[in-house]
Design a protein around this motif. Structure first.
Motif, PDB file in Angstrom:
ATOM      1  N   ARG A 115       0.849  -1.275  -0.036  1.00  0.00           N
ATOM      2  CA  ARG A 115       0.029   0.185   0.097  1.00  0.00           C
ATOM      3  C   ARG A 115       0.938   1.334  -0.132  1.00  0.00           C
ATOM      4  N   PRO A 116       1.581   1.489  -1.083  1.00  0.00           N
ATOM      5  CA  PRO A 116       2.348   2.587  -1.097  1.00  0.00           C
ATOM      6  C   PRO A 116       1.778   3.838  -1.074  1.00  0.00           C
ATOM      7  N   GLU A 117       0.358   3.875  -1.890  1.00  0.00           N
ATOM      8  CA  GLU A 117      -0.369   5.198  -1.772  1.00  0.00           C
ATOM      9  C   GLU A 117      -0.989   5.459  -0.503  1.00  0.00           C
ATOM     10  N   LEU A 118      -0.786   4.774   0.701  1.00  0.00           N
ATOM     11  CA  LEU A 118      -1.581   5.105   1.929  1.00  0.00           C
ATOM     12  C   LEU A 118      -0.834   5.752   2.934  1.00  0.00           C
ATOM     13  N   GLY A 119       0.324   6.053   2.638  1.00  0.00           N
ATOM     14  CA  GLY A 119       1.250   6.795   3.570  1.00  0.00           C
ATOM     15  C   GLY A 119       1.626   6.054   4.936  1.00  0.00           C
ATOM     16  N   LEU A 120       1.886   4.443   4.680  1.00  0.00           N
ATOM     17  CA  LEU A 120       2.028   3.941   5.789  1.00  0.00           C
ATOM     18  C   LEU A 120       3.748   3.599   5.600  1.00  0.00           C
ATOM     19  N   GLU A 121       4.254   3.529   6.886  1.00  0.00           N
ATOM     20  CA  GLU A 121       5.788   3.710   7.216  1.00  0.00           C
ATOM     21  C   GLU A 121       6.050   2.665   8.224  1.00  0.00           C
ATOM     22  N   LEU A 122       7.252   2.003   7.904  1.00  0.00           N
ATOM     23  CA  LEU A 122       7.770   1.171   9.132  1.00  0.00           C
ATOM     24  C   LEU A 122       8.465   2.210  10.113  1.00  0.00           C
ATOM     25  N   VAL A 123       8.494   1.617  11.530  1.00  0.00           N
ATOM     26  CA  VAL A 123       9.112   2.230  12.508  1.00  0.00           C
ATOM     27  C   VAL A 123      10.233   1.290  13.314  1.00  0.00           C
ATOM     28  N   ARG A 124      11.312   1.606  13.152  1.00  0.00           N
ATOM     29  CA  ARG A 124      12.255   0.585  14.021  1.00  0.00           C
ATOM     30  C   ARG A 124      11.853   0.563  15.501  1.00  0.00           C
ATOM     31  N   ALA A 125      12.376  -0.549  16.083  1.00  0.00           N
ATOM     32  CA  ALA A 125      11.971  -0.533  17.514  1.00  0.00           C
ATOM     33  C   ALA A 125      12.726   0.321  18.343  1.00  0.00           C
ATOM     34  N   GLU A 126      13.980   0.834  17.716  1.00  0.00           N
ATOM     35  CA  GLU A 126      14.426   1.616  18.773  1.00  0.00           C
ATOM     36  C   GLU A 126      13.804   3.142  18.785  1.00  0.00           C
ATOM     37  N   HIS A 127      12.997   3.431  17.800  1.00  0.00           N
ATOM     38  CA  HIS A 127      12.293   4.716  17.592  1.00  0.00           C
ATOM     39  C   HIS A 127      10.790   4.505  18.283  1.00  0.00           C
ATOM     40  N   CYS A 128      10.282   3.379  18.626  1.00  0.00           N
ATOM     41  CA  CYS A 128       9.260   3.264  19.119  1.00  0.00           C
ATOM     42  C   CYS A 128       9.068   3.725  20.756  1.00  0.00           C
ATOM     43  N   PRO A 129       7.768   4.020  21.067  1.00  0.00           N
ATOM     44  CA  PRO A 129       7.758   4.644  22.602  1.00  0.00           C
ATOM     45  C   PRO A 129       7.814   3.535  23.764  1.00  0.00           C
ATOM     46  N   LEU A 130       7.531   2.283  23.179  1.00  0.00           N
ATOM     47  CA  LEU A 130       7.565   1.267  24.188  1.00  0.00           C
ATOM     48  C   LEU A 130       8.316  -0.002  23.512  1.00  0.00           C
ATOM     49  N   PRO A 131       8.811  -0.633  24.537  1.00  0.00           N
ATOM     50  CA  PRO A 131       9.526  -1.997  23.819  1.00  0.00           C
ATOM     51  C   PRO A 131       8.836  -2.848  22.951  1.00  0.00           C
ATOM     52  N   CYS A 132       9.309  -3.179  21.856  1.00  0.00           N
ATOM     53  CA  CYS A 132       8.561  -3.956  20.717  1.00  0.00           C
ATOM     54  C   CYS A 132       9.533  -4.282  19.775  1.00  0.00           C
ATOM     55  N   ALA A 133       9.216  -4.918  18.586  1.00  0.00           N
ATOM     56  CA  ALA A 133       9.977  -5.383  17.581  1.00  0.00           C
ATOM     57  C   ALA A 133       9.831  -4.598  16.525  1.00  0.00           C
ATOM     58  N   GLY A 134       9.234  -3.304  16.637  1.00  0.00           N
ATOM     59  CA  GLY A 134       9.091  -2.389  15.468  1.00  0.00           C
ATOM     60  C   GLY A 134       7.589  -1.877  15.443  1.00  0.00           C
TER      61      GLY A 134
END
Length: 355
Positions: A115-134
């Motif tokens: 879905r490149p047209e919908l403004g979705l983007e991945l966020v790396r784990a170190e940039h997320c506000p809580l511990p997670c895999a991304g």
């Protein structure tokens, strides 16, 4: 139109501004748009968090995806048109959905590629506000305040040509006429009236109206509880939090410098269990011990109508002029514009064919 939650009120407003003559039936029309009603009396809209999570929906085909895409396309114009009735109504974004493990993060990666047209983007784990895999960030998903939405819809309905009946509909019946059929609505105040079409948007009350007509559409109640929290020490990255953070199936919505909404539980039946609230606070894990320490400033619950052995929502023309648009489960607010547009199309076709 029977039912004045977001779907019922929104559809009534949408039909009226598209030229249909509408009467809206609901005993809650006179109630304030707040959460002071007894829990089981809250409609789904009042109890909702108002999260609009459409573009991050996992499936990329089928009716569910089409309804979400339609609603997410329609919401900006709906909000713009309704804002004069409630200036505080606005869409708040973005939404960030956290991945619990690497496989969940890989599924998110696939959505971004699809879905490149919908403004979705991945966020790396170190940039997320809580511990997670991304995480998966959606700039076009987010939330609207459902109480403000309800206020705007009621103001719009009040100022329009819609006739409002603050009564409970207790019976529907067919009336045969030369041109076909009309529908008689009988209410608990002893009144009755004839209509060319009836739209049922009354959630758990819908089945009782349909059974005498030979239509079996059972629904089960799923209760959801929400917490309003006051934080004693928000995390250091609080100012960079998204409008909605989805973590372990719960929605976390910052509403102020030290305030947060947390919800909602999934509990079968109609009785709220207070132990689910404390469990919800603990379930997020040690990284959110600041949530466990938070002071509960309020809580509420409401019932969602989930279809039994059918997909949610139920959108059906059961008979000519008998339209069912209910059972939205957790997506009533999200799918309101798409549902209203679907109802309008059904009525337009009906009027063109029969009148």
């Amino acid at each position: 139109m029977i039912g004045a939650g977001a779907v019922g009120a929104g559809s009534a407003w949408h039909l009226s501004r598209n030229g249909h003559e509408v009467t809206l039936f609901d005993p809650r029309l006179s109630e304030a748009c707040d959460r002071t009603t007894k829990p089981n009396g809250l409609n789904g809209t009042t109890a909702s968090l108002g999260v609009l999570m459409g573009n991050v929906f996992r499936r990329s085909s089928g009716r569910g995806w089409r309804l979400r895409r339609s609603s997410m396309t329609l919401w900006p114009s709906w909000i713009e048109t309704l804002q004069p009735f409630a200036p505080e109504l606005r869409f708040q974004s973005p939404l960030l959905q956290l991945a619990e493990d690497s496989s969940a993060f890989e599924r998110q990666r696939q959505l971004v590629e699809q879905r490149p047209e919908l403004g979705l983007e991945l966020v790396r784990a170190e940039h997320c506000p809580l511990p997670c895999a991304g995480g998966l960030r959606s700039a076009e998903d987010g939330w609207i305040n459902p109480l403000v939405l309800q206020k705007a819809l009621r103001q719009a309905i009040h100022q329009g040509p819609i006739q409002q009946k603050n009564v409970k509909v207790c019976r529907l019946s067919r009336e045969r006429v030369k041109a076909g059929s009309l529908w008689r609505i009988e209410s608990d105040d002893g009144d009755s009236s004839l209509h060319a079409a009836v739209v049922i948007c009354s959630a758990l009350d819908s089945a009782a109206l349909l059974e005498p007509l030979g239509h079996q559409r059972p629904m089960s109640a799923v209760l959801g509880q929400v917490l309003a929290l006051e934080l004693d020490a928000p995390p250091k990255n609080w100012n960079t939090w998204p409008a909605v953070l989805v973590h372990k199936g719960f929605n976390l919505i910052p509403t102020g410098p030290c305030t947060l909404l947390l919800g909602a539980t999934l509990e079968p039946g109609e009785q709220a269990d207070p132990t689910h609230l404390s469990a919800m606070q603990r379930l997020l894990g040690k990284a959110t011990d600041w949530i466990e320490r938070a002071k509960v400033s309020g809580s509420w619950c409401g019932l969602r109508a989930r279809p039994v052995d059918r997909a949610a929502p139920m959108l059906e023309m059961l008979e000519p002029g008998l339209i069912l648009a209910t059972g939205h489960y957790r997506n009533g607010v999200l799918l309101t514009p798409a549902t209203a547009e679907w109802i309008k199309d059904q009525l337009d076709d009906l009027m063109e064919t029969n009148f």
